[in-house]
Design a protein around this motif. Sequence first.
Motif, mmCIF file in Angstrom:
data_model
loop_
_atom_site.group_PDB
_atom_site.id
_atom_site.type_symbol
_atom_site.label_atom_id
_atom_site.label_comp_id
_atom_site.label_asym_id
_atom_site.label_seq_id
_atom_site.Cartn_x
_atom_site.Cartn_y
_atom_site.Cartn_z
ATOM 1 N N ALA A 86 0.836 -1.198 0.000
ATOM 2 C CA ALA A 86 0.000 0.000 0.000
ATOM 3 C C ALA A 86 0.872 1.249 0.000
ATOM 4 C CB ALA A 86 -0.899 -0.006 1.232
ATOM 5 N N ASP A 87 0.292 2.336 -0.461
ATOM 6 C CA ASP A 87 0.955 3.644 -0.486
ATOM 7 C C ASP A 87 2.091 3.654 -1.511
ATOM 8 O OD1 ASP A 87 1.539 6.382 0.327
ATOM 9 O OD2 ASP A 87 0.643 5.893 2.245
ATOM 10 N N ASP A 114 -0.065 1.828 -4.203
ATOM 11 C CA ASP A 114 -1.104 0.851 -3.840
ATOM 12 C C ASP A 114 -1.048 -0.434 -4.646
ATOM 13 O OD1 ASP A 114 -1.986 2.598 -1.883
ATOM 14 O OD2 ASP A 114 -3.456 3.545 -3.202
ATOM 15 N N SER A 183 -3.272 -2.925 3.374
ATOM 16 C CA SER A 183 -4.112 -2.001 4.132
ATOM 17 C C SER A 183 -5.510 -1.967 3.531
ATOM 18 C CB SER A 183 -3.497 -0.597 4.132
ATOM 19 O OG SER A 183 -4.231 0.281 4.961
ATOM 20 N N ASN A 184 -6.393 -1.241 4.211
ATOM 21 C CA ASN A 184 -7.747 -1.007 3.718
ATOM 22 C C ASN A 184 -7.967 0.498 3.636
ATOM 23 O OD1 ASN A 184 -10.796 -0.350 4.611
ATOM 24 N ND2 ASN A 184 -10.748 -2.187 3.351
ATOM 25 N N HIS A 185 -8.758 0.915 2.647
ATOM 26 C CA HIS A 185 -8.951 2.349 2.408
ATOM 27 C C HIS A 185 -10.439 2.676 2.391
ATOM 28 C CE1 HIS A 185 -9.012 6.093 -0.083
ATOM 29 N NE2 HIS A 185 -7.966 6.377 0.676
ATOM 30 N N SER A 328 -10.745 9.446 5.037
ATOM 31 C CA SER A 328 -10.250 8.086 4.855
ATOM 32 C C SER A 328 -9.171 7.776 5.878
ATOM 33 C CB SER A 328 -9.698 7.883 3.439
ATOM 34 O OG SER A 328 -8.632 8.759 3.178
ATOM 35 N N GLN A 330 -6.189 4.723 6.711
ATOM 36 C CA GLN A 330 -5.444 3.650 6.064
ATOM 37 C C GLN A 330 -4.324 3.235 7.010
ATOM 38 O OE1 GLN A 330 -4.645 4.508 1.904
ATOM 39 N NE2 GLN A 330 -2.591 3.635 2.106
ATOM 40 N N GLU A 332 -1.197 1.156 8.139
ATOM 41 C CA GLU A 332 -0.183 0.624 7.232
ATOM 42 C C GLU A 332 1.215 0.754 7.820
ATOM 43 O OE1 GLU A 332 -0.484 3.193 3.782
ATOM 44 O OE2 GLU A 332 0.443 4.866 4.824
#
Length: 388
Positions: A86-87, A114, A183-185, A328, A330, A332
């Motif tokens: 993620a990111d 992501d 992760s979740n967004h 949001s 996230q 992570e």
Amino acid sequence: MVKVSEDIFGIAINPFTDKAQVVRRYTISNANHLSVQIIQLGATIQSIKCPDAYHNVEDVVLGFDDVAGYESNRQRRFGCMLGRVADRVANGEFIMDRRKVRVTRNLNNQHQIDGGFIGFDRIIWDLHMMRPDGITLSHESAQGHEGYPGKLTVLLHFTMDNDNRFYMRIEARTDQTTPVNISNHCYFNLAGQKAGRKGILEHRLVIAADHTIETTEDTMPTGRFARVNNTVYDMRVPAFIGDRLRQFENKSVPGFDVCYAIDKDFDANILHFVGRFLHPESGRYMEIHSNQPGMRFATANDFPDDTRDEEPIMGKECARYYQYSGFSVQLEKFPDTMNNLDFPTAFIMPSELYFHETIYTFGVQESWKCCALPEELEQLGADIVRYT
């Protein structure tokens, strides 16, 4: 008592087979009128419904009523899982085992964000197990996918209890050393997903972080931490989002889009309090605990701007999503952690288990107590009202 049910959400094209595939939705609910709906496409949290202080149940997650909505707004990643990493990955490369690994570049043809072009947000996840208190979804990411070494096997455990805690536990194993940062967004609006900017501006937040991740002008981490003292990012004491967003006026970034350093040292065995998000008018709150070191927090800055007559994103039940319609979160590892030696490592070896745990606790606070002084609340005792 927790219940789990399933239905058909729609049909999507599997990006690996190019064939149409049924997308199922799983609903997890408890005795307190809290329910979470998850769809296989992107392992997306499609809905979270919970009561307010007056027993009105609202959906507090932004999203869509059909597959087409998620597909046409893929770049904003509503409610989905992000991975393998993620990111950001700066320049789409990193050093591992004394060799340079190059991954795909889906951010301005220069960096990766992501997980690349077909990240975990585009995958139709398999149902691994339906549990008494939730579900487990699975996916096997092939060797070399988006440039990453090793075959990665991932399990996503979504569960709930009757204390209104929603658990997201992520496990992954690899057959070669590889980086993992899943992760979740989700976009939240505790006033209700239709409440828009007005609802968000009313939120009061606490984020338990002394530092943020310092970045360059093109949003890549410098490898250094920035103290939040005397900045707009200091949320260690309760503050209204509306008050803070006014401080972003006439700046290049019109709102929050920052990774907070919750735990600079990182110990996967420790759950940290991350933050408390409260909407005083409804009394709804959400508390987050996680074993992850960072949290990217953003305020939907890139959503259409209604002050410029831009067309809205049409969400669930014809909701119109404009700039600041949601925030949001996230959880992570820090962004671009593979290229910054002072950040906690994202690499796992075949002998290791990647484990991510985040707990979202939902509840209501009596509205008149939102304005009470701390000493008054202390005299009264706990200010939490359990769902009935």
